[in-house]
Design a protein around this motif. Structure first.
Motif, PDB file in Angstrom:
ATOM      1  N   ASN A 121       2.245   9.087   4.443  1.00  0.00           N
ATOM      2  CA  ASN A 121       1.603   9.117   5.760  1.00  0.00           C
ATOM      3  C   ASN A 121       1.218   7.699   6.193  1.00  0.00           C
ATOM      4  O   ASN A 121       0.077   7.276   6.032  1.00  0.00           O
ATOM      5  N   PRO A 122       2.212   6.968   6.739  1.00  0.00           N
ATOM      6  CA  PRO A 122       1.980   5.565   7.105  1.00  0.00           C
ATOM      7  C   PRO A 122       0.828   5.386   8.105  1.00  0.00           C
ATOM      8  O   PRO A 122       0.090   4.414   8.013  1.00  0.00           O
ATOM      9  N   ASP A 123       0.687   6.330   9.025  1.00  0.00           N
ATOM     10  CA  ASP A 123      -0.375   6.197  10.018  1.00  0.00           C
ATOM     11  C   ASP A 123      -1.760   6.252   9.384  1.00  0.00           C
ATOM     12  O   ASP A 123      -2.683   5.582   9.833  1.00  0.00           O
ATOM     13  N   ARG A 124      -1.875   7.053   8.346  1.00  0.00           N
ATOM     14  CA  ARG A 124      -3.168   7.124   7.667  1.00  0.00           C
ATOM     15  C   ARG A 124      -3.495   5.776   7.014  1.00  0.00           C
ATOM     16  O   ARG A 124      -4.624   5.303   7.046  1.00  0.00           O
ATOM     17  N   VAL A 125      -2.452   5.148   6.435  1.00  0.00           N
ATOM     18  CA  VAL A 125      -2.649   3.833   5.816  1.00  0.00           C
ATOM     19  C   VAL A 125      -3.123   2.836   6.870  1.00  0.00           C
ATOM     20  O   VAL A 125      -4.088   2.089   6.652  1.00  0.00           O
ATOM     21  N   LYS A 126      -2.463   2.861   8.024  1.00  0.00           N
ATOM     22  CA  LYS A 126      -2.855   1.945   9.100  1.00  0.00           C
ATOM     23  C   LYS A 126      -4.308   2.188   9.495  1.00  0.00           C
ATOM     24  O   LYS A 126      -5.089   1.255   9.672  1.00  0.00           O
ATOM     25  N   VAL A 183       0.866  -1.186   0.000  1.00  0.00           N
ATOM     26  CA  VAL A 183       0.000   0.000   0.000  1.00  0.00           C
ATOM     27  C   VAL A 183       0.903   1.236   0.000  1.00  0.00           C
ATOM     28  O   VAL A 183       1.747   1.390   0.885  1.00  0.00           O
ATOM     29  N   ALA A 184       0.730   2.087  -0.993  1.00  0.00           N
ATOM     30  CA  ALA A 184       1.566   3.285  -1.072  1.00  0.00           C
ATOM     31  C   ALA A 184       1.142   4.285  -0.002  1.00  0.00           C
ATOM     32  O   ALA A 184      -0.040   4.613   0.122  1.00  0.00           O
ATOM     33  N   ALA A 185       2.134   4.749   0.751  1.00  0.00           N
ATOM     34  CA  ALA A 185       1.856   5.629   1.883  1.00  0.00           C
ATOM     35  C   ALA A 185       1.395   7.020   1.448  1.00  0.00           C
ATOM     36  O   ALA A 185       0.866   7.784   2.243  1.00  0.00           O
ATOM     37  N   LYS A 211       6.703   3.408  -0.244  1.00  0.00           N
ATOM     38  CA  LYS A 211       6.967   4.794  -0.675  1.00  0.00           C
ATOM     39  C   LYS A 211       7.110   5.758   0.507  1.00  0.00           C
ATOM     40  O   LYS A 211       6.728   6.926   0.417  1.00  0.00           O
ATOM     41  N   ILE A 212       7.655   5.241   1.636  1.00  0.00           N
ATOM     42  CA  ILE A 212       7.787   6.116   2.804  1.00  0.00           C
ATOM     43  C   ILE A 212       8.849   7.196   2.597  1.00  0.00           C
ATOM     44  O   ILE A 212       8.961   8.117   3.401  1.00  0.00           O
ATOM     45  N   ASP A 213       9.627   7.061   1.495  1.00  0.00           N
ATOM     46  CA  ASP A 213      10.612   8.105   1.188  1.00  0.00           C
ATOM     47  C   ASP A 213       9.954   9.347   0.614  1.00  0.00           C
ATOM     48  O   ASP A 213      10.549  10.415   0.555  1.00  0.00           O
ATOM     49  N   LYS A 214       8.707   9.220   0.189  1.00  0.00           N
ATOM     50  CA  LYS A 214       8.060  10.364  -0.477  1.00  0.00           C
ATOM     51  C   LYS A 214       7.609  11.418   0.533  1.00  0.00           C
ATOM     52  O   LYS A 214       7.180  11.088   1.648  1.00  0.00           O
TER      53      LYS A 214
END
Ligand code: GTP
Ligand code: MG
Length: 377
Positions: free
Chosen positions: A202-207, A165-167, A195-198
């Motif tokens: 927003n990893p938390d939003r994905v979670k 899943v793209a962050a 894509k956490i380098d971008k």
């Protein structure tokens, strides 16, 4: 071809049809009580109840039945650990291919001098974990198609699904589809938040979004492993691989390598020079050059085998994927293959299967034309 309806089978077995329907779902078959199921499915189903299915007057099926029985009779001491088979799934452009490329390039144990890795629809990588080197077989085939084609034929090939899943994009329609596919097949999901380098990641939003679809991250008290990664920089990829290995360990994946091979056709094509070429995933036993084989509707004898790096190999054990030459025609992705005792048996089974396939095609045609007829009245 279908041999018996769920209702009739339930009657014969003295079981509740609803129970059988539930069992069938766990085998990846969605059927109603009046729907008929094929012999292979019947065999698998009754096996759960310690029974053996027989087709009356069809000795050609016996060899396959033998193979099924062998499977049922594997003694625990004959089972050896095998690598996990992993499919990468996720929404378009979320980085599935990039992730796999990163894993392949940095983790492929021995790279060829020329550096050209032949594409065979599967990659086997060796990962350094805290418990030593572990192999993982990744299926390259686009996740959804693989799942759909395989499951349409009742074949289950994947042990673990990696959901990318793209962050910067979050949960999208195909993300949800992938979750549904994996869950219907009972396959555990490991999430790679990519894509956490971008800058907009927003990893938390994905979670948060995944939580709404029943995947609760471990650090939020749930059970789903979610690893932030960048397929571009490689950040987090080692951890992801470690998590896959850990998950595999928990699953105690095992197979008996010391018997005739069986497994699934991952893909097949007609090569102008080499003839029919098939990529096979060995699920149990060991496949060897010279083995007589039935793959889907076709017979053959393994003439040559190549691993995922294009190297010629003599044998392939459980969870290994190899490209093989020697099958008489092109089987379908998702078809099962079985090594049988000799070429004559392979031919007999293949002929019988082709005959049955023709009959069921005819049946379908007949049914359709009857329906057309009624539609016109
Ligand atoms: P489909 O096969 O079309 O479904 O796409 P895919 O999921 O395989 O995505 P792909 O790997 O082709 O990546 C899509 C785009 O995202 C490419 O331009 C990649 O370079 C880029 N990309 C993938 N992973 C990352 C990442 O971790 N960081 C950044 N910045 N870009 C990435
Ligand atoms: Mg891709």
């Amino acid at each position: 071809p279908e041999v018996i309806s769920v209702r009739e089978l339930a009657e014969k077995m003295g079981e509740d049809p609803n129970k059988l329907i539930a069992d069938l779902i766990s085998l990846g078959k969605f059927v109603t009580i009046n729907q008929a199921i094929d012999f292979e499915t019947v065999s698998k189903l009754v096996e759960k109840y310690g029974k053996v299915a027989k087709l009356e007057g069809a000795e050609e099926e016996e060899a396959i039945l033998e193979a099924e029985l062998e499977e049922a009779e594997d003694k625990p001491e004959n089972l050896k650990p095998r690598p996990p088979v992993v499919t990468i799934m996720g929404h378009v452009d979320h980085g599935k291919t990039t992730l796999l490329d990163y894993i392949r390039n940095t983790k492929v144990a021995e790279r060829e001098a020329g550096g050209i890795t032949q594409h065979i629809g599967a990659s086997i990588v060796e990962v350094d974990t805290s418990e030593g080197k572990k192999k993982i077989t990744f299926l390259d085939t686009p996740g959804h198609e693989a799942f759909t084609a395989m499951r349409a034929r009742g074949a289950q090939v994947t042990d673990i699904a990696v959901l990318v899943v793209a962050a910067d994009d979050g949960v999208m329609p195909q993300t949800i589809e992938a979750i549904n596919h994996a869950q219907a097949a009972g396959v555990p999901i490991i999430v790679a938040i990519n894509k956490i380098d971008k800058p907009g990641a927003n990893p938390d939003r994905v979670k948060q979004e995944l939580t709404q679809h029943g995947l609760i991250p471990e650090d939020w008290g749930g059970t789903t492993i979610m690893v932030p990664v960048s397929a571009k920089t490689g950040e987090g990829v080692d951890e992801l691989l470690e998590m896959i290995s850990l998950q595999a360990e928990l699953m105690e994946l095992k197979a008996n390598p010391d018997k005739k091979a069986r497994g699934v056709v991952l893909e097949a094509k007609l090569d102008k020079q080499r003839g029919p070429v098939a990529t096979l995933l060995v699920q149990s036993g060991t496949l060897k050059v010279g083995d007589p084989i039935v793959a889907g509707l076709y017979a053959g004898k393994i003439r040559a085998m190549f691993d995922d790096k294009g190297r010629s190999v003599k044998e392939a054990g459980p969870s290994m994927a190899v490209e093989v030459l020697g099958i008489e025609d092109v089987p379908l992705a998702g078809d099962k293959f079985y090594v049988v005792k000799d070429e004559k048996t392979a031919r007999k089974i293949a002929e019988k299967r082709q005959e049955l396939a023709r009959e069921s095609a005819l049946e379908k045609e007949k049914r359709v034309s009857l329906e057309d007829l009624f539609a016109q009245i």
